[in-house]
Design an enzyme around this catalytic site. Structure first.
Site, PDB file in Angstrom:
ATOM      1  N   TYR A  21      -5.678 -14.893   0.231  1.00  0.00           N
ATOM      2  CA  TYR A  21      -4.978 -13.637   0.535  1.00  0.00           C
ATOM      3  C   TYR A  21      -5.625 -12.948   1.746  1.00  0.00           C
ATOM      4  O   TYR A  21      -4.934 -12.538   2.693  1.00  0.00           O
ATOM      5  CB  TYR A  21      -5.042 -12.745  -0.702  1.00  0.00           C
ATOM      6  CG  TYR A  21      -4.462 -11.355  -0.530  1.00  0.00           C
ATOM      7  CD1 TYR A  21      -3.127 -11.171  -0.205  1.00  0.00           C
ATOM      8  CD2 TYR A  21      -5.254 -10.223  -0.738  1.00  0.00           C
ATOM      9  CE1 TYR A  21      -2.590  -9.896  -0.081  1.00  0.00           C
ATOM     10  CE2 TYR A  21      -4.722  -8.945  -0.621  1.00  0.00           C
ATOM     11  CZ  TYR A  21      -3.395  -8.793  -0.290  1.00  0.00           C
ATOM     12  OH  TYR A  21      -2.863  -7.534  -0.169  1.00  0.00           O
ATOM     13  N   ILE A  68      -4.486   0.009  -5.023  1.00  0.00           N
ATOM     14  CA  ILE A  68      -3.542   1.122  -5.199  1.00  0.00           C
ATOM     15  C   ILE A  68      -3.278   1.342  -6.694  1.00  0.00           C
ATOM     16  O   ILE A  68      -2.949   0.399  -7.415  1.00  0.00           O
ATOM     17  CB  ILE A  68      -2.208   0.840  -4.463  1.00  0.00           C
ATOM     18  CG1 ILE A  68      -2.460   0.484  -2.989  1.00  0.00           C
ATOM     19  CG2 ILE A  68      -1.264   2.027  -4.596  1.00  0.00           C
ATOM     20  CD1 ILE A  68      -3.026   1.581  -2.134  1.00  0.00           C
TER      21      ILE A  68
HETATM   22  N1  SER Z   1      -4.980  -4.869  -4.351  1.00  0.00           N
HETATM   23  C1  SER Z   1      -5.247  -6.064  -3.601  1.00  0.00           C
HETATM   24  C2  SER Z   1      -5.802  -7.138  -4.452  1.00  0.00           C
HETATM   25  O1  SER Z   1      -6.525  -6.804  -5.365  1.00  0.00           O
HETATM   26  C3  SER Z   1      -6.189  -5.774  -2.471  1.00  0.00           C
HETATM   27  O2  SER Z   1      -5.478  -5.329  -1.384  1.00  0.00           O
HETATM   28  O3  SER Z   1      -5.576  -8.276  -4.199  1.00  0.00           O
END
Ligand code: SER
Length: 321
Positions: free
Chosen positions: A142, A172
């Site tokens: 990611y 978030i």
């Molecule tokens: N919320 C995301 C994740 O934990 C990080 O940007 O992959």
């Protein structure tokens, strides 16, 4: 009036962005799309299209059908799921971005929002007050896709004048739509479990500090950067963005202030290693300077809001069942 397409509108951020953009720009000017009908509230809330973000022709047809000029590309495979399906994460996260960048380069759309993440940083990055420009050696698929994506956004802006804007979202936290497949998801699950079970088993260890943000602040940031005059946007890769940083122990203590019997236990899994590779806090001075970013929610206010909204939600679902 601009015509907006949100790709990934059923997801955690996409859903709340859809509601907010419809409030601001009107239902008729905001089209929601996702790969499935996974969020019926969104599907039934206005114009909705089934759309595979990896399918260039399908995206182009949708853009032409609605005369779209602005795209918010919120579809992505996040950090934890990406480690299970590396090639699928690469395929979705990169090709969806290329399709939108190329549609802008070829004049079909004018403006793009594409989110990046704190996952662009890695274990060699300074962990406290991580600067905008610093060492970036992400260790998750990611994170790699987001870092490479940032470079392509900057490239398309410089080479082709594509108006693309991005921020590096921290974790978030929200109560409307569950997150899926992220390492920071614990900070949402914990509030649900505090209400339904009085206990949460955390997949990160108690002192794992990560940058986080309440959804309202994240949506405000997204709307602000998109509304800012183009000449104020000095970063065309992605802006650092920060609000609060806390550990599982600190969020548990904030919950205990409202639910004294709440208990947390710790059972770290593979996501611990991902969390350990990310910053603990972020220096977002440039976003504050360039487009007047400011956050509103601290841990205490966010906890009050999360618990009261989720208590209402669970109470009304009990009434229905
Ligand atoms: N919320 C995301 C994740 O934990 C990080 O940007 O992959």
């Amino acid at each position: 009036m601009s015509k907006i397409l949100i790709i990934g509108a059923c997801g955690q951020i996409g859903s709340e962005l859809t509601y907010r953009l419809r409030e601001i720009y009107g239902d008729a000017n905001v089209v929601a799309s996702d790969i499935s009908y996974s969020n019926l509230d969104i599907v039934n809330s206005g114009a909705f299209e089934i759309l595979d973000a990896k399918d260039y022709n399908a995206v182009k047809i949708c853009v032409e059908k609605y005369n779209i000029d602005t795209v918010y590309l919120m579809a992505a495979m996040l950090s934890a799921t990406g480690e299970k399906y590396p090639m699928r994460a690469w395929d979705l996260n990169m090709n969806s971005l290329f399709h939108i960048l190329n549609l802008a380069k070829d004049g079909f759309i004018k403006k793009i929002f594409w989110p990046s993440s704190i996952a662009v940083f890695g274990p060699t990055t300074p962990t406290e007050n991580t600067p905008q420009h610093t060492i970036m050696e992400p260790t998750t698929v990611y994170g790699i896709t987001k870092q490479v994506g940032e470079r392509w956004c900057d490239y398309y802006f410089k080479q082709y004048g594509v108006d693309v804007r991005s921020i590096r979202y921290p974790g978030i936290i929200s109560w409307k739509t569950m997150p899926g497949g992220g390492t920071t998801d614990y900070a949402v699950e914990i509030y649900h479990k505090a209400i339904t079970d009085g206990h949460y088993e955390c997949f990160l260890s108690e002192h794992t500090k990560l940058p986080m943000m309440f959804m309202d602040d994240a949506i405000n940031a997204t709307v602000s950067i998109m509304q800012a005059p183009s000449e104020t946007i000095s970063i065309r890769s992605a802006y650092n963005l920060a609000a609060i940083s806390f550990t599982p122990e600190e969020i548990a203590n904030a919950i205990t202030a409202h639910i004294p019997e709440f208990k947390i236990t710790y059972k770290p899994d593979f996501r611990q290693q991902i969390a350990d590779s990310w910053p603990k806090s972020i220096d977002d001075a440039l976003a504050r300077k360039d487009w007047s970013w400011d956050h509103k929610f601290d841990l205490k206010q966010m906890t009050e809001e999360m618990l009261s909204q989720l208590q209402k939600k669970y109470a009304s679902s009990e009434k229905v069942s």
